[in-house]
Scaffold this motif. Sequence first.
Motif, short mmCIF file in Angstrom:
data_model
loop_
_atom_site.label_atom_id
_atom_site.label_comp_id
_atom_site.label_asym_id
_atom_site.label_seq_id
_atom_site.Cartn_x
_atom_site.Cartn_y
_atom_site.Cartn_z
N ILE A 98 44.14 37.63 39.84
CA ILE A 98 42.82 37.22 40.20
C ILE A 98 41.83 37.43 39.02
CG2 ILE A 98 40.99 38.64 42.06
CD1 ILE A 98 43.85 37.71 43.34
N THR A 99 41.02 36.75 38.97
CA THR A 99 40.12 36.96 37.87
C THR A 99 38.47 37.04 38.43
OG1 THR A 99 39.56 34.54 37.68
CG2 THR A 99 41.41 35.44 36.29
N THR A 100 37.84 37.98 37.76
CA THR A 100 36.55 38.34 38.53
C THR A 100 35.38 38.37 37.51
OG1 THR A 100 36.78 40.61 38.17
CG2 THR A 100 37.94 39.97 39.94
N SER A 133 53.56 30.50 41.46
CA SER A 133 52.48 31.66 41.40
C SER A 133 51.05 31.21 41.79
CB SER A 133 52.41 32.05 39.81
OG SER A 133 53.71 32.57 39.53
N VAL A 134 50.27 32.19 41.99
CA VAL A 134 48.79 31.86 42.43
C VAL A 134 47.65 32.49 41.70
CG1 VAL A 134 47.34 32.07 44.22
CG2 VAL A 134 49.67 31.79 44.92
N ILE A 135 46.72 31.71 41.44
CA ILE A 135 45.60 32.32 40.61
C ILE A 135 44.31 31.99 41.38
CG2 ILE A 135 44.06 32.17 38.67
CD1 ILE A 135 46.35 30.94 37.07
N VAL A 136 43.71 33.29 41.76
CA VAL A 136 42.42 33.20 42.55
C VAL A 136 41.26 33.47 41.43
CG1 VAL A 136 40.92 33.91 44.36
CG2 VAL A 136 43.33 33.93 44.48
N ASP A 137 40.25 32.20 41.20
CA ASP A 137 39.21 32.66 40.39
C ASP A 137 38.06 32.82 41.01
OD1 ASP A 137 37.24 32.27 38.32
OD2 ASP A 137 38.23 30.44 37.44
N LEU A 138 37.56 34.24 41.13
CA LEU A 138 36.34 34.57 41.80
C LEU A 138 34.99 34.14 41.01
CD1 LEU A 138 37.14 38.00 43.02
CD2 LEU A 138 36.78 35.96 44.39
N ALA A 139 35.19 33.41 39.84
CA ALA A 139 33.94 33.00 38.98
C ALA A 139 33.86 31.65 38.93
CB ALA A 139 34.16 33.58 37.50
#
Length: 374
Positions: A253-255, A279-285
């Motif tokens: 998770i990137t924020t 795998s999973v990446i969630v990019d909050l930016a």
Amino acid sequence: MKIAILREAAGESRVAAIPETVKKFIGLGASVAVEKGAGEGASLGDEAFAEAGAAIEDRAALVADADIILCISGPDALGQTKPGALLIGALDPVRRGEAVKVYAAAGLEALAMEWMPRITRAQSMDILSSQSNLAGYKAVVDAAATYGRAFPMMMTAAGTISPTRLFVMGVGVAGLQAIATGRRLGAQVSATDVRSATREQIQSLGAKPIFVDNVAGIEGEGTGGYAGETSDEYKAAQAELVSAHIAKQDIVITTALIPGRPAPRLVSDAQVATMRRGSVIVDLAADAGGNVEGCVPGETVERHGVTIIGARNLAQGLAADSSALFARNLYNFLAAFWDKDAGRPVLPDEDEIVKAIRLTKDGKVVNERLLVNA
């Protein structure tokens, strides 16, 4: 003193008031009118607002005699409005500069709540914190829904399932909530940030801090509680550390955000390629350019077998809760400046909160941040 609540444009499910805050505004002596259908996306029908004491009106009647107009996102145009009326919401002044000029020309006093200074007396008014909290939670929930494996360690007669390894990059409000949510779901959580002060916060939530040692990052907080820029030496050391760590993670998770600037690049395509398939990446930016190479705002893409979610406005995916928090932020702001004798809010020019969030007044753009960039 009439307070108007707008119905948001298509794609925005939140609403800037709830029956609770309608009652509180009426308690201050104001009248409240809500645009027809404003609360539908947040599971609030017109009848709920009417029962709280609000009038239900169409847009033209709503804004024509409103003294205060509350919204989630700033509208491009409002039609005929009252000179000197307050327009309060998340107005996105940097990217919507032309709309700000329209507000000024209309004689509106526009107040951008996302520019609320991060000071103690403004905490209850801080829409970024309240919405980021929910976004951090939703990021982990969305990642769990996409990830094809269980989060907690499970010991069964058929064997043991290892816990999911979750890595949070950027430990602000959203990051801290992501850590807490990941831990609640049973993941093995680690986190990193350039601000050394966050190490103890990470540990207090039961996660493992991943920090560059012997190279100076940012001591304490950056401007306004955000991280600032780091040295090239630190960036290189951090990239090396993250590369080794990220290859072992299941969910990232990137924020990381820097106000007024593109989001810093935290994860390269080469680093994505080292993660295992699934795998999973969630990019909050994502809306600010993304922390992850290959991220597409508002879309879910796959690279090297890794799913990258370009998260946009995750808080609105929890519309009922995010509306309630946003509405309370707005009420807390207005109540703090409400003059009972005048029957309206009084906004002193020299108050640090007012100076930070006021965009327009008396037909002009007055905010220093906008004038500097003009």
